[in-house]
Design a protein around this motif. Sequence first.
Motif, short mmCIF file in Angstrom:
data_model
loop_
_atom_site.label_atom_id
_atom_site.label_comp_id
_atom_site.label_asym_id
_atom_site.label_seq_id
_atom_site.Cartn_x
_atom_site.Cartn_y
_atom_site.Cartn_z
N ASP A 57 0.86 -1.18 0.00
CA ASP A 57 0.00 0.00 0.00
C ASP A 57 0.90 1.23 0.00
O ASP A 57 2.13 1.12 -0.07
CB ASP A 57 -0.98 -0.03 1.17
CG ASP A 57 -0.30 0.03 2.53
OD1 ASP A 57 0.91 0.38 2.61
OD2 ASP A 57 -0.97 -0.27 3.54
N ILE A 58 0.31 2.44 0.09
CA ILE A 58 1.15 3.63 0.00
C ILE A 58 1.98 3.87 1.25
O ILE A 58 2.85 4.74 1.26
CB ILE A 58 0.31 4.89 -0.32
CG1 ILE A 58 -0.74 5.16 0.75
CG2 ILE A 58 -0.31 4.79 -1.70
CD1 ILE A 58 -1.43 6.50 0.58
N HIS A 59 1.73 3.09 2.29
CA HIS A 59 2.53 3.20 3.51
C HIS A 59 3.69 2.21 3.52
O HIS A 59 4.48 2.19 4.46
CB HIS A 59 1.66 2.99 4.74
CG HIS A 59 0.44 3.87 4.76
ND1 HIS A 59 0.51 5.25 4.83
CD2 HIS A 59 -0.89 3.58 4.69
CE1 HIS A 59 -0.72 5.75 4.80
NE2 HIS A 59 -1.58 4.77 4.72
N GLY A 60 3.76 1.38 2.49
CA GLY A 60 4.82 0.37 2.43
C GLY A 60 4.48 -0.92 3.11
O GLY A 60 5.32 -1.82 3.20
N ASP A 61 3.25 -1.05 3.57
CA ASP A 61 2.81 -2.28 4.22
C ASP A 61 2.30 -3.27 3.17
O ASP A 61 1.92 -2.88 2.07
CB ASP A 61 1.69 -1.97 5.22
CG ASP A 61 2.17 -1.09 6.37
OD1 ASP A 61 3.32 -1.26 6.80
OD2 ASP A 61 1.38 -0.22 6.81
N PRO A 62 2.27 -4.56 3.50
CA PRO A 62 1.78 -5.55 2.54
C PRO A 62 0.39 -5.19 2.03
O PRO A 62 -0.48 -4.79 2.81
CB PRO A 62 1.78 -6.85 3.36
CG PRO A 62 2.85 -6.64 4.38
CD PRO A 62 2.78 -5.19 4.75
N TRP A 63 0.19 -5.34 0.73
CA TRP A 63 -1.08 -4.96 0.12
C TRP A 63 -2.17 -5.96 0.45
O TRP A 63 -1.95 -7.16 0.50
CB TRP A 63 -0.92 -4.87 -1.40
CG TRP A 63 -2.14 -4.38 -2.11
CD1 TRP A 63 -2.48 -3.09 -2.35
CD2 TRP A 63 -3.20 -5.18 -2.64
NE1 TRP A 63 -3.69 -3.02 -3.01
CE2 TRP A 63 -4.16 -4.30 -3.21
CE3 TRP A 63 -3.45 -6.56 -2.70
CZ2 TRP A 63 -5.32 -4.74 -3.83
CZ3 TRP A 63 -4.61 -7.01 -3.32
CH2 TRP A 63 -5.53 -6.11 -3.87
N ARG A 64 -3.38 -5.42 0.68
CA ARG A 64 -4.60 -6.21 0.83
C ARG A 64 -5.66 -5.63 -0.11
O ARG A 64 -5.53 -4.51 -0.60
CB ARG A 64 -5.14 -6.12 2.27
CG ARG A 64 -4.45 -7.00 3.30
CD ARG A 64 -5.01 -6.71 4.69
NE ARG A 64 -6.46 -6.50 4.68
CZ ARG A 64 -7.35 -7.48 4.91
NH1 ARG A 64 -6.95 -8.71 5.16
NH2 ARG A 64 -8.66 -7.21 4.90
N HIS A 65 -6.70 -6.40 -0.31
CA HIS A 65 -7.76 -5.95 -1.22
C HIS A 65 -8.45 -4.68 -0.75
O HIS A 65 -9.09 -3.98 -1.54
CB HIS A 65 -8.80 -7.05 -1.40
CG HIS A 65 -9.48 -7.46 -0.13
ND1 HIS A 65 -10.51 -6.75 0.42
CD2 HIS A 65 -9.23 -8.51 0.70
CE1 HIS A 65 -10.89 -7.35 1.53
NE2 HIS A 65 -10.14 -8.42 1.74
N ASP A 66 -8.32 -4.32 0.54
CA ASP A 66 -8.94 -3.11 1.06
C ASP A 66 -7.91 -2.05 1.45
O ASP A 66 -8.21 -1.13 2.20
CB ASP A 66 -9.84 -3.43 2.26
CG ASP A 66 -9.09 -4.19 3.35
OD1 ASP A 66 -7.89 -4.50 3.18
OD2 ASP A 66 -9.72 -4.50 4.39
#
Length: 266
Positions: free
Chosen positions: A230-239
């Motif tokens: 995600d834009i925070h650098g955390d692993p992406w999730r569908h939400d």
Amino acid sequence: MVTGTRADVALRAAEAGADLATESFRGELAVETKSQKIDVVTQADRDAQTRVTEVLREGFPGEPIIGEEDETRNSVPDDGPAWIIDPIDGTTNFVRGIQVWTTSVAATVDGGPVAGATVCPSLGDTFVLDSGNAFRNGERISVSDRTDPEAFVVVPTLWWSFDRREEYAAACRGIVERFGDMRRFGSAQFELALCASGAVDAVVTSVRGHPWDTIVGVGLIEAAGGTVTDIHGDPWRHDSQGVVASNGAAHDVVLEAARLPETVVR
């Protein structure tokens, strides 16, 4: 009764929906708008989704199905299996006779992609996620091996509404100031598939995407050796907030560009 693996059924369903949509491509279409003037839908979208749903129910009866054109949209379940449909990703292209559009079907388990297919009928390309591998037209694909951001081609994907155009401008500025070139194709699933195949080096947005726009493509990139956060650098999730996908070689620079729209709204 299950008839085929999840990848088999996803491909069969996506091909069936794409075939049906192709019958209307560059024909006479009744076009309706949804939330914005550029956010359009046609009967071809609805008919293709119905066809995809029929194939999925034949293959895996009883499992949840979430489609873009459902009147009542359900969220992707965090437990158990589900199917996510985008009958025509790139409907604006479709109605204008532009060949860049896809039919995409994702299989998820516990909210994450495990199989899927993105069919690009007018371009002759089919992308498949199967058993942790990514394929284009039956051949294994991988993300690019470029490491120099100044040689990257980067895509700003999804769409910023009219009241968020300053964010869109910031996203484009972040790309042109850091990378070699920029592309935009008008179909998020196609753009993500291009990243998985190494044709482009990164795909970014600060917008929270719909699962039907993203899940197959994210799965393809990860299977092809890339990185998606995600834009925070955390692993992406569908939400997740935003999608930041890259070949992984300079993901910190890609993240920096993707975060620039946040400065506009602070």
